[in-house]
Design an enzyme around this catalytic site. Structure first.
Site, PDB file in Angstrom:
ATOM      1  CB  ILE A   1      -0.934   0.013   1.240  1.00  0.00           C
ATOM      2  CG1 ILE A   1      -1.655  -1.326   1.398  1.00  0.00           C
ATOM      3  CG2 ILE A   1      -1.902   1.170   1.180  1.00  0.00           C
ATOM      4  CD1 ILE A   1      -2.411  -1.759   0.166  1.00  0.00           C
ATOM      5  CD  GLU A   2       2.589   3.773   3.787  1.00  0.00           C
ATOM      6  OE1 GLU A   2       3.059   4.704   3.097  1.00  0.00           O
ATOM      7  OE2 GLU A   2       1.787   3.963   4.717  1.00  0.00           O
ATOM      8  CB  SER A   3       6.625   2.028  -1.285  1.00  0.00           C
ATOM      9  OG  SER A   3       6.916   0.729  -0.763  1.00  0.00           O
ATOM     10  CE1 TYR A  27      -1.517   3.659   4.200  1.00  0.00           C
ATOM     11  CE2 TYR A  27      -2.173   2.905   6.378  1.00  0.00           C
ATOM     12  CZ  TYR A  27      -1.192   3.105   5.427  1.00  0.00           C
ATOM     13  OH  TYR A  27       0.105   2.758   5.690  1.00  0.00           O
TER      14      TYR A  27
END
Length: 555
Positions: A167-169, A272
């Site tokens: 999800i982040e990167s 998120y």
């Protein structure tokens, strides 16, 4: 650190049942990658041939799966004795891996309550409709996922957290957001510093695979301790704990529920946790989404290999027999073409390449590093600094990212060629850990101003809007020329200082110039007077008045 010490420490930890990392609030403790705390001082020369014990430690044991040597640090030490080289490949812990599929291991560790709703369905559809994207993410994840799962399990955390870099990167350790969040776990500079991630001109540990994973799980553990709920902890990881606390307080005051789904939050944070839930659902049952996840073996992808002398990245790549892109993927924290042993006493290498690195290091002849660090003694121009260190000005600017028309301030650290007399002298820990670059505009470069960027405005478009070169704007702000800024982000600009008009006029013509200026002003005033009257006579009178004023001025 000698080989005996490294292996003795690893064996002691393994015997105690330590898997990898410290608890959420502890400082980094020696685990399977214990060399992180190894001192750089009083270490043997790496140009010496590694001992047979060191090489033997890299040989696979018949009873252990390939790659299980990730549980120890390999150090090339010519003084080690065979008696001290008990290989961690032969420990009972290496036989505890019951499954060959890392995905299955992750599924068995799921422990978060499921989140339902339209946002989850929306994200499931998004990922399921992009199989190529999922494949690229999975391929990148295959390098890091085993290590992350080990860390998560050691801390007793839900294995869903191991999926968070999706999800982040998208598991890209070089990722940089518009808000300057960097690395696989996307730390902004201030949060990275709070969790002891060094950021200087030589390295950025927000991108370091081991250090950033430790920091991310430390942070997540802290947030769970604050909120007692993983969904709220994840929201705080994305939005900030203060923002979540205020949102909870508002709901309490209004008598509303305080769970994740009930809080008012930005759209990014609202999506998120549904994103993570969607990835969890796909990993749990990829076939139901028409996807197939590439297999990831349930054993380490890389080994941690200690280095004891400064070394060029190109030399390390050559000794390991590894493609440079793969080396960068495992060691993405390095900002310069040299590895400073005092600051980066270890590198990560795939299993076979670690063996090759140790062997080739013993046969290497000549210096290991062609670059070193130089602390500028006084403020100077780039041309003067280049002359001092035997470089061309263009080369000094390029390797140190120095913009045009900027002075290098005293105390700045520059990357410079290593002289013949410096080959035996490595960069100190003080410089390796605290190197900074401080610039000031030359007198002709202008004054420093700050402008606000528009939403997702690119470097090129902002430079065009304010009338500067895009390359200069990127260098002034330490970003890529292809980067984009966040809405309202402060952007540094150096504008040329323009002299006042009266001063410029005075210098060009003295008293006569001043008289001409006054005359022009009178003419303009006369013209305005004429325009306010009707008829030809009024115009003639104004014109006559103007001629009189001109004559008086000339006299």
């Amino acid at each position: 650190m000698r080989l005996s010490a490294a292996f003795g420490l690893a064996a002691a930890l393994l015997a105690a049942g330590c898997a990898t990392a410290p608890g959420p609030t502890d400082a980094p403790a020696p685990g399977p990658h214990a060399a992180a705390s190894a001192p750089a001082a009083a270490q043997p020369e790496l140009t010496s041939k590694p001992s047979e014990a060191a090489l033997k430690a890299l040989e696979p044991a018949a009873s252990a799966p390939a790659g299980a040597a990730d549980a120890a640090v390999i150090v090339a030490d010519p003084e080690a004795t065979p008696a001290s080289a008990t290989s961690p490949l032969q420990t009972p812990e290496s036989e505890q891996i019951a499954q060959s599929d890392l995905w299955d291991r992750i599924r068995r560790g799921f422990a978060m309550p499921d989140l339902e709703g339209d946002l989850v369905r929306n994200r499931e559809q998004y990922y399921a409709s992009r199989p190529d994207y999922m494949q690229r993410m999975t391929e990148r994840a295959s390098r890091y996922l085993f290590h992350i799962v080990e860390e998560v399990e050691y801390r007793g955390m839900p294995t869903e957290l191991a999926l968070l870099p999706f999800i982040e990167s998208a598991f890209n350790p070089q990722a940089m957001s518009v808000a300057k969040a960097s690395g696989m776990w996307q730390f902004i500079p201030s949060t990275g510093k709070h969790f002891d991630l060094t950021q200087n001109i030589f390295r950025d540990e927000r991108r370091d695979v081991l250090a950033s994973t430790r920091a991310a799980l430390d942070y997540l553990g802290k947030l769970y301790g604050m909120f007692g709920d993983w969904h709220l902890a994840l929201a705080a990881y994305n939005w900030g704990e203060g923002s979540v606390q205020r949102a909870i307080a508002r709901n309490k005051k209004a008598g509303r529920p305080t769970d994740y789904a009930s809080l008012r939050m930005p759209a990014e944070t609202r999506y998120y946790v549904p994103k993570l839930q969607a990835v969890k659902n796909i990993v749990g049952n990829p076939e139901s989404f028409g996807l197939s996840l590439s297999a990831i073996e349930n054993h380490p992808y890389f080994l941690t290999v200690a280095i004891q002398r400064d070394m060029d990245v190109d030399v390390a790549v050559e000794l390991a027999g590894l493609h440079k892109d793969e080396f960068r993927a495992l060691n993405p924290q390095m900002n310069k073409p040299v590895i400073l042993a005092a600051g980066t006493p270890q590198i990560l290498l795939p299993y076979d390449n670690a063996r090759r690195f140790i062997r080739n290091l013993g046969d290497h002849q000549g210096p290991l590093a062609s670059w070193t660090a130089w602390v500028v003694p006084s403020t100077m121009k780039a041309a003067d600094a280049a002359e001092r260190v035997g470089m061309t000005e263009s080369e000094l600017r390029e390797v140190n990212k120095i913009p045009p028309r900027m002075l290098i301030r005293a105390g700045s650290t520059l990357l410079v060629p290593r002289s013949e007399t410096q080959h035996a002298q490595d960069v100190s820990a003080e410089v390796a850990d605290n190197a900074v670059m401080s610039l000031a505009p030359e007198a002709s470069a202008g004054r420093r101003v700050v402008v606000r960027a528009r939403s997702r405005e690119s470097v090129t478009s902002l430079a065009r809007r304010i009338g500067v070169r895009a390359a200069d704007l990127a260098l002034w702000n330490g970003v890529s020329p292809s980067a984009r800024f966040a809405s309202g982000q402060r952007v540094v600009v150096y504008r040329a200082v323009k002299g006042k008009r009266s001063t410029a006029v005075a210098k060009s013509g003295g008293k006569n110039a001043k008289g001409s200026t006054r005359t022009a002003s009178k003419k303009k005033a006369g013209t305005r007077t004429a325009s306010r009257h009707n008829g030809k006579d009024s115009t003639k009178r104004a014109a006559a008045k103007t001629r009189v004023n001109v004559a008086k001025t000339q006299n």
